[in-house]
Design a protein around this motif. Structure first.
Motif, PDB file in Angstrom:
ATOM      1  N   TYR A   1     -27.002  25.176  30.424  1.00 35.91           N
ATOM      2  CA  TYR A   1     -26.284  26.345  30.782  1.00 35.91           C
ATOM      3  C   TYR A   1     -27.870  27.115  30.224  1.00 35.91           C
ATOM      4  O   TYR A   1     -27.767  27.644  31.005  1.00 35.91           O
ATOM      5  N   GLU A   2     -28.772  26.786  29.442  1.00 33.65           N
ATOM      6  CA  GLU A   2     -30.247  27.844  29.198  1.00 33.65           C
ATOM      7  C   GLU A   2     -31.303  27.332  30.216  1.00 33.65           C
ATOM      8  O   GLU A   2     -31.732  28.348  30.935  1.00 33.65           O
ATOM      9  N   ASN A   3     -31.301  25.856  31.161  1.00 35.76           N
ATOM     10  CA  ASN A   3     -32.047  25.876  31.653  1.00 35.76           C
ATOM     11  C   ASN A   3     -31.626  25.411  33.129  1.00 35.76           C
ATOM     12  O   ASN A   3     -32.035  24.527  34.203  1.00 35.76           O
TER      13      ASN A   3
ATOM     14  N   ALA B   1     -17.706  24.588  21.609  1.00 35.36           N
ATOM     15  CA  ALA B   1     -17.124  25.177  20.995  1.00 35.36           C
ATOM     16  C   ALA B   1     -18.501  26.387  20.712  1.00 35.36           C
ATOM     17  O   ALA B   1     -18.797  27.637  21.339  1.00 35.36           O
ATOM     18  N   ARG B   2     -19.225  25.442  19.086  1.00 33.61           N
ATOM     19  CA  ARG B   2     -20.037  26.297  18.856  1.00 33.61           C
ATOM     20  C   ARG B   2     -20.864  27.530  19.594  1.00 33.61           C
ATOM     21  O   ARG B   2     -21.213  28.062  19.171  1.00 33.61           O
ATOM     22  N   TYR B   3     -21.955  26.669  20.209  1.00 32.80           N
ATOM     23  CA  TYR B   3     -22.653  26.614  21.215  1.00 32.80           C
ATOM     24  C   TYR B   3     -22.150  28.759  22.133  1.00 32.80           C
ATOM     25  O   TYR B   3     -22.668  29.383  22.119  1.00 32.80           O
ATOM     26  N   PHE B   4     -20.556  27.975  22.541  1.00 38.97           N
ATOM     27  CA  PHE B   4     -20.345  29.086  23.622  1.00 38.97           C
ATOM     28  C   PHE B   4     -20.054  30.592  22.699  1.00 38.97           C
ATOM     29  O   PHE B   4     -20.193  31.527  22.562  1.00 38.97           O
ATOM     30  N   GLU B   5     -19.737  30.330  21.377  1.00 40.46           N
ATOM     31  CA  GLU B   5     -18.940  31.112  20.578  1.00 40.46           C
ATOM     32  C   GLU B   5     -20.783  31.855  19.534  1.00 40.46           C
ATOM     33  O   GLU B   5     -20.273  33.454  19.901  1.00 40.46           O
ATOM     34  N   GLU B   6     -21.477  30.919  19.785  1.00 46.08           N
ATOM     35  CA  GLU B   6     -22.856  32.060  19.650  1.00 46.08           C
ATOM     36  C   GLU B   6     -23.416  32.531  20.378  1.00 46.08           C
ATOM     37  O   GLU B   6     -24.340  33.376  20.250  1.00 46.08           O
ATOM     38  N   ASN B   7     -22.921  32.040  21.300  1.00 42.14           N
ATOM     39  CA  ASN B   7     -23.483  33.246  22.594  1.00 42.14           C
ATOM     40  C   ASN B   7     -22.342  34.066  22.976  1.00 42.14           C
ATOM     41  O   ASN B   7     -22.028  33.969  24.610  1.00 42.14           O
ATOM     42  N   GLY B   8     -20.828  34.654  22.510  1.00 37.10           N
ATOM     43  CA  GLY B   8     -20.443  35.506  22.645  1.00 37.10           C
ATOM     44  C   GLY B   8     -19.316  35.161  23.801  1.00 37.10           C
ATOM     45  O   GLY B   8     -18.411  35.909  23.848  1.00 37.10           O
ATOM     46  N   ILE B   9     -18.854  34.235  23.585  1.00 39.83           N
ATOM     47  CA  ILE B   9     -18.156  33.512  24.986  1.00 39.83           C
ATOM     48  C   ILE B   9     -16.976  33.241  24.404  1.00 39.83           C
ATOM     49  O   ILE B   9     -17.134  32.357  23.219  1.00 39.83           O
ATOM     50  N   SER B  10     -15.964  33.607  24.743  1.00 41.95           N
ATOM     51  CA  SER B  10     -14.386  33.803  23.604  1.00 41.95           C
ATOM     52  C   SER B  10     -13.578  32.501  23.649  1.00 41.95           C
ATOM     53  O   SER B  10     -13.462  32.299  25.384  1.00 41.95           O
ATOM     54  N   VAL B  11     -13.555  31.277  23.164  1.00 42.83           N
ATOM     55  CA  VAL B  11     -13.584  30.153  23.390  1.00 42.83           C
ATOM     56  C   VAL B  11     -11.675  30.510  22.951  1.00 42.83           C
ATOM     57  O   VAL B  11     -10.896  30.336  21.958  1.00 42.83           O
ATOM     58  N   PRO B  12     -10.728  30.020  24.283  1.00 45.62           N
ATOM     59  CA  PRO B  12      -9.526  29.315  23.982  1.00 45.62           C
ATOM     60  C   PRO B  12      -9.189  28.723  22.703  1.00 45.62           C
ATOM     61  O   PRO B  12      -9.498  27.674  23.195  1.00 45.62           O
TER      62      PRO B  12
ATOM     63  N   GLN C   1     -23.681  17.494  17.281  1.00 46.02           N
ATOM     64  CA  GLN C   1     -25.171  18.248  17.561  1.00 46.02           C
ATOM     65  C   GLN C   1     -24.976  17.778  19.142  1.00 46.02           C
ATOM     66  O   GLN C   1     -25.753  18.621  19.731  1.00 46.02           O
ATOM     67  N   LEU C   2     -24.930  16.455  19.113  1.00 43.19           N
ATOM     68  CA  LEU C   2     -25.790  16.069  20.698  1.00 43.19           C
ATOM     69  C   LEU C   2     -24.750  17.378  21.511  1.00 43.19           C
ATOM     70  O   LEU C   2     -25.603  17.129  22.688  1.00 43.19           O
ATOM     71  N   ALA C   3     -23.562  17.588  21.353  1.00 39.43           N
ATOM     72  CA  ALA C   3     -22.778  17.623  22.602  1.00 39.43           C
ATOM     73  C   ALA C   3     -22.743  19.191  22.581  1.00 39.43           C
ATOM     74  O   ALA C   3     -22.958  20.292  23.453  1.00 39.43           O
ATOM     75  N   TYR C   4     -23.007  19.631  21.763  1.00 37.89           N
ATOM     76  CA  TYR C   4     -24.324  20.958  21.664  1.00 37.89           C
ATOM     77  C   TYR C   4     -25.291  21.337  22.079  1.00 37.89           C
ATOM     78  O   TYR C   4     -25.182  21.993  23.278  1.00 37.89           O
ATOM     79  N   ASP C   5     -26.648  20.019  22.077  1.00 38.23           N
ATOM     80  CA  ASP C   5     -27.083  20.015  22.512  1.00 38.23           C
ATOM     81  C   ASP C   5     -27.466  19.837  23.922  1.00 38.23           C
ATOM     82  O   ASP C   5     -27.753  20.519  24.814  1.00 38.23           O
ATOM     83  N   LEU C   6     -25.953  18.988  24.582  1.00 40.93           N
ATOM     84  CA  LEU C   6     -26.270  18.499  25.913  1.00 40.93           C
ATOM     85  C   LEU C   6     -25.081  20.235  26.361  1.00 40.93           C
ATOM     86  O   LEU C   6     -26.320  20.709  27.886  1.00 40.93           O
TER      87      LEU C   6
ATOM     88  N   SER D   1     -13.478  18.708  26.912  1.00 33.99           N
ATOM     89  CA  SER D   1     -14.303  19.448  27.635  1.00 33.99           C
ATOM     90  C   SER D   1     -15.309  20.198  26.824  1.00 33.99           C
ATOM     91  O   SER D   1     -15.464  19.980  25.866  1.00 33.99           O
ATOM     92  N   LEU D   2     -17.079  19.586  27.759  1.00 35.99           N
ATOM     93  CA  LEU D   2     -18.247  20.291  27.270  1.00 35.99           C
ATOM     94  C   LEU D   2     -18.315  21.994  28.280  1.00 35.99           C
ATOM     95  O   LEU D   2     -18.769  21.789  27.980  1.00 35.99           O
ATOM     96  N   GLY D   3     -17.364  21.523  29.347  1.00 37.74           N
ATOM     97  CA  GLY D   3     -18.136  23.481  30.038  1.00 37.74           C
ATOM     98  C   GLY D   3     -17.456  23.075  31.364  1.00 37.74           C
ATOM     99  O   GLY D   3     -17.909  21.686  32.151  1.00 37.74           O
ATOM    100  N   ASN D   4     -17.582  24.214  32.227  1.00 36.02           N
ATOM    101  CA  ASN D   4     -16.739  24.126  33.325  1.00 36.02           C
ATOM    102  C   ASN D   4     -18.741  24.377  34.300  1.00 36.02           C
ATOM    103  O   ASN D   4     -19.376  24.241  33.799  1.00 36.02           O
ATOM    104  N   ILE D   5     -18.707  23.700  35.586  1.00 42.41           N
ATOM    105  CA  ILE D   5     -20.257  23.533  36.292  1.00 42.41           C
ATOM    106  C   ILE D   5     -19.928  24.163  36.964  1.00 42.41           C
ATOM    107  O   ILE D   5     -21.312  25.267  37.955  1.00 42.41           O
ATOM    108  N   TYR D   6     -18.731  24.330  38.041  1.00 45.55           N
ATOM    109  CA  TYR D   6     -19.304  24.830  39.751  1.00 45.55           C
ATOM    110  C   TYR D   6     -17.810  24.734  40.061  1.00 45.55           C
ATOM    111  O   TYR D   6     -16.574  23.812  39.668  1.00 45.55           O
ATOM    112  N   PRO D   7     -17.118  25.749  40.837  1.00 42.82           N
ATOM    113  CA  PRO D   7     -16.143  25.840  41.123  1.00 42.82           C
ATOM    114  C   PRO D   7     -15.833  24.782  42.326  1.00 42.82           C
ATOM    115  O   PRO D   7     -16.868  24.320  43.547  1.00 42.82           O
ATOM    116  N   GLU D   8     -14.932  23.948  42.396  1.00 45.91           N
ATOM    117  CA  GLU D   8     -14.214  22.913  43.161  1.00 45.91           C
ATOM    118  C   GLU D   8     -13.501  23.128  44.200  1.00 45.91           C
ATOM    119  O   GLU D   8     -12.793  23.787  44.132  1.00 45.91           O
ATOM    120  N   ILE D   9     -14.554  23.877  45.667  1.00 38.79           N
ATOM    121  CA  ILE D   9     -13.451  23.813  46.579  1.00 38.79           C
ATOM    122  C   ILE D   9     -13.110  23.288  47.494  1.00 38.79           C
ATOM    123  O   ILE D   9     -13.791  22.256  48.023  1.00 38.79           O
TER     124      ILE D   9
END
Length: 319
Positions: free
Chosen positions: A275-277, A308-319, A265-270, A109-117
């Protein structure tokens, strides 16, 4: 300089990218009438505009099950999918039990996008006011191989309805076509896993009196017990024209997936760019691309180390 250039090419080859003037990546999305394709197109443009030397293209896909198979087979580098479907993929369960992925442990996973309703839609004149009323009716179940098709079957079974025996007819159109068929009287109701609001339902509501069917009570309890990656969800009244009451349903997560061998590094940048934009995304679902829910409901699917590295750098607890 030649040695450095050769090393760079080798690195890109290991990352699974095409080597040339630009590095081309493909994002598998969904049907044109749903949320995945237009949203995926905007995210792909966001990446292409912010990652130097990379070009990312969003393609029409068969949605979650098919997208994960394409990812597994190396036909695409990135894929959108429902978290519950991805959990089945890495566990070789559900739609993947009899035909598992070649490398189920390689999905990341590279992270969630939106809630799938999950939205179950009908119109006035069908005689349908509840899920129970779908028995004996003509139902759009979602494309074969999609999370919508799978979840539609689970919902019907939670209400004691056998999709193969108790429906008059099943259809497997993309949601855009399903909404058209519903408006034209070809079918009686349609299932769709979508963002809310979604344009196909809003367009349907301009010419028809739309009704949203509730998933609740003991059937909801059975559904959540069967699929613990789902959560109860309420669509507020007024989300769609003419639908004043709230709608009780369930939600999962639309999540971004890649293979474990995607360059870190590509996964980090994606992940960083998405999230930042996210405020640059014009689709309404862009508002839900936020760090606070980025790692919710991942289940058995591991995060890519770059993400995971990006999330940890931004204070997100990684499971």
């Amino acid at each position: 300089m030649l040695a450095a250039a050769s090393a760079g090419v080798a690195t890109l080859a290991l990352a699974g990218c095409a080597v040339g003037g630009e590095n081309d990546l493909t994002l598998a999305t969904g049907s044109t009438g749903g949320t995945y394709y237009p949203l995926g197109g905007e995210i792909a443009n966001l990446w292409s505009n912010n990652l130097e030397d990379y070009s990312i293209t969003a393609t029409v896909g068969g949605a979650s099950v098919d997208n994960l198979r394409q990812l597994d087979q190396g036909e695409v580098e990135l894929a959108m999918g429902v978290n519950a479907t991805a959990a089945d993929a890495v566990s070789s369960a559900g739609d993947f039990e009899e035909n598992p992925l070649g490398d189920p442990a390689g999905i990341r996973s590279l992270g969630n996008i939106y809630p799938e309703i999950l939205q179950v839609v009908t119109v006035e004149g069908t005689g349908i006011t509840s899920i129970e009323d779908l028995r004996g009716k003509r139902i759009e179940m979602g494309p074969l191989g999609s999370a919508t098709n799978t979840l539609a079957g689970q919902v019907l079974e939670a209400y004691g309805i056998d999709p193969d025996e108790d429906l008059a007819e099943q259809f497997d159109s993309s949601f855009g076509d399903a909404a058209t068929n519903l408006g034209d009287g070809v079918v009686d109701a349609a299932f769709g896993i979508l963002s809310a609001p979604t344009s196909s339902i809003e367009q349907l509501a301009t010419t028809n009196d739309v009704m949203m069917l509730n998933i609740q009570g003991a059937a909801l309890d059975r559904l959540l017990a069967e699929n613990p990656l789902l959560s109860p969800h309420v669509i507020p009244g007024g989300t769609y024209s003419g639908v004043d009451g709230s709608n009780n349903t369930v939600t999962a997560w639309a999540t971004l997936y890649a293979k474990a061998d995607l360059d870190e590094q590509l996964a980090y940048d994606l992940t960083r760019v998405m999230y930042e934009n996210s405020r640059e995304v014009q689709h309404s679902a862009g508002d839900d691309i936020i760090l606070n829910s980025a790692v919710d409901g991942l289940g058995p699917v591991q995060l890519h180390p770059g993400s995971a590295r990006y999330f940890e750098e931004n204070g997100i607890s990684v499971p």
